[in-house]
Design a protein around this motif. Sequence first.
Motif, short mmCIF file in Angstrom:
data_model
loop_
_atom_site.label_atom_id
_atom_site.label_comp_id
_atom_site.label_asym_id
_atom_site.label_seq_id
_atom_site.Cartn_x
_atom_site.Cartn_y
_atom_site.Cartn_z
N VAL A 198 0.84 -1.21 0.00
CA VAL A 198 0.00 0.00 0.00
C VAL A 198 0.87 1.25 0.00
N ARG A 199 1.94 1.25 0.77
CA ARG A 199 2.79 2.44 0.86
C ARG A 199 3.46 2.74 -0.47
N VAL A 200 3.94 1.71 -1.17
CA VAL A 200 4.58 1.94 -2.47
C VAL A 200 3.56 2.45 -3.49
N VAL A 201 2.35 1.92 -3.45
CA VAL A 201 1.31 2.38 -4.38
C VAL A 201 0.97 3.84 -4.13
N VAL A 202 0.81 4.22 -2.87
CA VAL A 202 0.49 5.61 -2.54
C VAL A 202 1.63 6.54 -2.93
N TYR A 203 2.86 6.12 -2.67
CA TYR A 203 4.02 6.94 -3.04
C TYR A 203 4.09 7.12 -4.55
N SER A 204 3.84 6.06 -5.31
CA SER A 204 3.90 6.15 -6.77
C SER A 204 2.81 7.07 -7.31
N LEU A 205 1.62 6.98 -6.78
CA LEU A 205 0.54 7.86 -7.21
C LEU A 205 0.85 9.32 -6.90
#
Length: 247
Positions: A155-162
Amino acid sequence: MGENIKIREPTIMNEPSSEHAGDASEANPYVQAQLVHDVAVVRPTGITVIAVVCIVAGILGSLSSLGSLANTLFSERFASMFTPSGPAGEIQGEMQREMMAVLGKYYFVNLALAVAGMAIGIALFVGGIGVIQGKAWSRGWVRRTLLVAIFFEVVRVVVYSLTQFEMYPVTQEYMQKIAGEQNGAMGGETMAWFSTIGVVISMVFIVGWFLLKLFLMIWGRRYLAKETLDSYFGTTSPSQSSPQSPS
């Protein structure tokens, strides 16, 4: 006939084995001072690796999440402290306001991730201490914590990428404006190019670090599930346990 006959005392065969376990513990720090079926339990190397990784990751993860929490709560104030004066400062202020607008979309998500990160870090630290001591509860504790941590990292990587995907055009636009106010000291396209390189390097590092952590967490969960560790933790696997016959 008058010789003094010395009677040798009988040797006791069943001596306490805890004394031998103590000697083994002093000679080898990886041997625990406990016995399972009169055999000193040796700490496997994999257990040591998992425990050290959990302790270090717990400390660093908690501190990192604490920093993320502070940045989420006070990011706008921190940004205004380093804004220069003059036309370039005004442009940078506009860029920061647009970036804060992007971060505002993920404010509560980042807040929740920061709090969850601190909780996971504390759980890993406690579990690492328990694993290094061979506590029976720590085995399931660490496996469950690692499962939650895997979901958390995804979840953290997805949020950072967005977030980076939405911030990229903002930084590109304002980098060119700032370059124009600096009287050609560095071209806007050059600054935008450097900004792009920085984003790419950052994303490569984030993804690589994520994959490394993912590998360690999956390996740790699988390793702790091995039946060969039952004697170390003083437990029995469900597949090996059988109901005792009534006496």
